[in-house]
Write an enzyme that holds these catalytic residues in place. Structure first.
Site, mmCIF file in Angstrom:
data_model
loop_
_atom_site.group_PDB
_atom_site.id
_atom_site.type_symbol
_atom_site.label_atom_id
_atom_site.label_comp_id
_atom_site.label_asym_id
_atom_site.label_seq_id
_atom_site.Cartn_x
_atom_site.Cartn_y
_atom_site.Cartn_z
ATOM 1 N N SER A 184 13.200 -36.319 -19.413
ATOM 2 C CA SER A 184 13.794 -35.133 -18.820
ATOM 3 C C SER A 184 14.990 -34.745 -19.587
ATOM 4 O O SER A 184 15.699 -35.525 -20.103
ATOM 5 C CB SER A 184 14.230 -35.361 -17.484
ATOM 6 O OG SER A 184 13.083 -35.248 -16.652
ATOM 7 N N ASP A 221 7.137 -27.583 -16.011
ATOM 8 C CA ASP A 221 8.150 -28.747 -15.236
ATOM 9 C C ASP A 221 9.083 -28.039 -14.199
ATOM 10 O O ASP A 221 9.922 -27.211 -14.537
ATOM 11 C CB ASP A 221 9.121 -29.363 -16.203
ATOM 12 C CG ASP A 221 9.781 -30.620 -15.657
ATOM 13 O OD1 ASP A 221 9.659 -30.799 -14.478
ATOM 14 O OD2 ASP A 221 10.327 -31.432 -16.714
ATOM 15 N N ASP A 222 8.752 -28.335 -12.916
ATOM 16 C CA ASP A 222 9.731 -27.876 -11.818
ATOM 17 C C ASP A 222 9.248 -26.233 -11.604
ATOM 18 O O ASP A 222 10.019 -25.750 -11.146
ATOM 19 C CB ASP A 222 10.979 -28.068 -11.904
ATOM 20 C CG ASP A 222 11.452 -29.470 -11.979
ATOM 21 O OD1 ASP A 222 10.413 -30.372 -11.942
ATOM 22 O OD2 ASP A 222 12.408 -29.735 -11.952
ATOM 23 N N LYS A 259 10.461 -29.405 -4.885
ATOM 24 C CA LYS A 259 10.249 -30.673 -5.492
ATOM 25 C C LYS A 259 10.883 -31.790 -4.680
ATOM 26 O O LYS A 259 11.964 -31.652 -4.086
ATOM 27 C CB LYS A 259 11.117 -30.492 -6.698
ATOM 28 C CG LYS A 259 11.487 -31.825 -7.528
ATOM 29 C CD LYS A 259 12.016 -31.447 -8.712
ATOM 30 C CE LYS A 259 12.472 -32.793 -9.816
ATOM 31 N NZ LYS A 259 13.029 -32.419 -10.908
ATOM 32 N N HIS A 263 7.940 -38.593 -20.555
ATOM 33 C CA HIS A 263 8.445 -39.298 -19.316
ATOM 34 C C HIS A 263 7.415 -40.050 -18.912
ATOM 35 O O HIS A 263 7.230 -40.292 -17.501
ATOM 36 C CB HIS A 263 8.573 -38.161 -18.163
ATOM 37 C CG HIS A 263 9.917 -38.307 -17.499
ATOM 38 N ND1 HIS A 263 10.408 -37.474 -16.345
ATOM 39 C CD2 HIS A 263 10.657 -39.520 -17.292
ATOM 40 C CE1 HIS A 263 11.455 -38.116 -15.914
ATOM 41 N NE2 HIS A 263 11.500 -39.178 -16.164
ATOM 42 N N CYS A 312 8.386 -35.852 -11.145
ATOM 43 C CA CYS A 312 7.911 -35.896 -12.363
ATOM 44 C C CYS A 312 7.143 -36.917 -13.122
ATOM 45 O O CYS A 312 5.897 -36.646 -13.238
ATOM 46 C CB CYS A 312 8.986 -35.590 -13.365
ATOM 47 S SG CYS A 312 8.769 -35.126 -14.850
ATOM 48 N N LYS A 335 7.794 -32.793 -23.115
ATOM 49 C CA LYS A 335 8.218 -33.697 -22.446
ATOM 50 C C LYS A 335 7.306 -34.936 -22.025
ATOM 51 O O LYS A 335 6.136 -34.638 -21.629
ATOM 52 C CB LYS A 335 8.837 -33.385 -21.355
ATOM 53 C CG LYS A 335 9.368 -34.244 -20.177
ATOM 54 C CD LYS A 335 9.903 -33.812 -18.925
ATOM 55 C CE LYS A 335 10.008 -34.453 -17.936
ATOM 56 N NZ LYS A 335 10.788 -33.761 -16.549
HETATM 57 MG MG MG Z 1 9.563 -31.945 -12.648
#
Ligand code: MG
Length: 452
Positions: free
Chosen positions: A151, A30-31, A298, A128, A70, A126
């Site tokens: 998140s 994530d990221d 991002k 989401h 995301c 996660k």
């Molecule tokens: Mg993300």
């Protein structure tokens, strides 16, 4: 007769062994930025397990997430479709704790298609993609689920100072996010320090317990999304602060998963794909990652927002190497379904293609346009080395997009950092891209907006 029957039984057994459908594991950071792994040039974060995975597998130089943030990115990965088709994108950018929408039940996820083919399916990490009935993991094809509903910076507890999620040492009890097992609360607030370790233990347990049936494991990690936490074994160990610590722990996790496959004799019959949901969250400063030589991160449709690490691993089946072919997360659904011998969902428009010829035969992929959306707006399009920007906007902090008429044009081979607009010298390229965009938009049917 007896001999013949035995022979027949042997033949059947052999056929069954050969035809055993491969297991599939998707590891989703994530990221995590394009420049945050050793095998993608990071000089400060040590990722020996991912580097080994890349050395044994196929590493993509031009692999894309389907969105700049995301929720839409995850919707696209699991459906093989642009988020605009499922309605999983829009002005709010992602789902929040108070959002009413979610991944529509009508969408066919990779988990649903594989489950129909007899796969055991598990989500760890996660989610989401919605917290309401119809959108939750168990409603979308997963037999089991262990992880966070959204998140780790959502649902801040009362009194949490603004900006706390971006701190180098964020408060451990700052967020009220729950850890869920099959939809039931296991721990609230979750102890985030333990998350990567616990996800990994769950994953290894699932792998070791899944010998009877082929399995699909979808493991979208919580980190390195802020607030950042790492286990005591990793905290303070990297050169890159807590961000580097969290990525190094993620790397450890990848190593544990691949080790479990090797130990169980499953490595040669399991496709593992590692990638990230979007680029690094640069406004987090030291707590954001790096897109390397790519521009922005991002939230943006510059390369740094959507081009991410992509590594495919299946020893003995995938020839080790590096590929420059353009591919993305939406290709994973058609690829995995082909591998499993499952048909793609009928009457569904897919945006991904089956990567099998590239993965297993080193064949080039057909040229195709790649569309960069920010929310429900098409901002850019790439064909071959050329990328046209119709609109540009930095990931965060720029209130309105700059509109480009004519579009800006960059050659991603000669200008990977998108510094030089060469539109005036190549009108024919712009025209070709414009036509591809028109064809795409003429046939596009947007889904009902879900991110309200
Ligand atoms: Mg993300």
């Amino acid at each position: 007769m007896k001999v013949f029957v035995s022979f027949l039984a042997l033949l059947l057994t052999t056929t069954q062994v050969q035809a055993a459908p491969p297991n599939i594991i998707i590891l989703f950071a994530d990221d995590l930025g394009y420049g945050d792994l050793g095998c993608y040039g990071s000089p400060v974060i040590r990722t020996p397990n991912l580097d080994r995975m890349a050395a044994e597998g196929l590493r993509f130089t031009d692999f894309y997430s389907a969105a700049e943030v995301c929720t839409p990115s995850r919707a696209a990965l699991l459906t093989g479709r642009l988020p605009i088709r499922s309605g999983m994108c829009g002005d709010r950018r992602v789902l929040f704790a108070d959002s009413e929408g979610g991944l529509p039940p009508s969408e066919v996820t990779m988990a649903e298609a594989l489950k129909a083919k007899g796969y055991a399916t598990m989500h760890i990490g996660k989610w989401h993609l919605g917290i309401h009935e119809g959108s939750r993991p168990l409603d979308q094809g997963f037999d089991h689920s262990f992880g966070l509903p959204y998140s780790n910076d959502m649902d801040g507890r009362p009194g949490l100072p603004k900006g706390a999620s971006g701190l180098a040492d964020p408060p451990q009890d700052g967020w009220n996010v729950a850890l869920l097992r099959d939809g039931n609360v296991v721990e609230q607030p979750v102890n985030q320090v333990t998350l990567t370790r616990r996800y990994t233990e769950e994953a290894v347990k699932f792998i070791r317990g899944s010998k009877e049936r082929p399995f699909f494991l979808y493991l979208p990690h919580t980190f390195p999304h802020v607030p950042l936490f790492a286990s005591p074994d990793f905290k303070g160990r990297s050169r890159a602060g807590i961000y580097g610590d969290a990525v190094e722990e993620l790397d450890w996790s990848v190593g544990r998963v691949l080790d479990a496959l090797r130990q169980e004799g499953l490595a040669e019959n399991t496709l593992v794909f590692f990638t990230s949901d979007n680029g690094p969250w640069l406004i987090m400063g030291d707590q954001g990652g790096s897109a390397g030589l790519l521009k922005d991160g991002k939230g943006s449709t510059w390369e740094g927002g959507m081009r991410v690490p992509g590594i495919a691993w299946m020893p003995g089946r995938i020839k080790p190497g590096v590929t420059r072919e353009l591919a993305g997360t939406m290709d994973l659904l058609p690829t995995c379904l082909a591998l499993a011998g499952a048909g793609v969902p009928e009457k569904t428009v897919l945006d991904g293609i089956d990567l099998s010829p590239l993965l297993f035969q080193s064949k080039p992929l057909p040229e195709r346009p790649y569309f960069y959306y920010r929310g429900d707006q098409l901002f850019a399009c790439r064909i071959g080395e050329w990328k046209a920007h119709f609109k540009t906007q930095t990931g965060y902090g720029q209130p309105r997009a700059d509109v480009h008429e004519p579009a800006q044009l960059h050659h991603l081979g000669r200008d990977p950092s998108e510094k030089r607009n060469v539109a005036s010298a190549h009108p024919e390229v712009l025209e070709k891209i414009r036509e591809a965009v028109k064809r795409h938009q003429d046939h596009l049917v947007p889904g009902a907006p879900q991110l309200k």
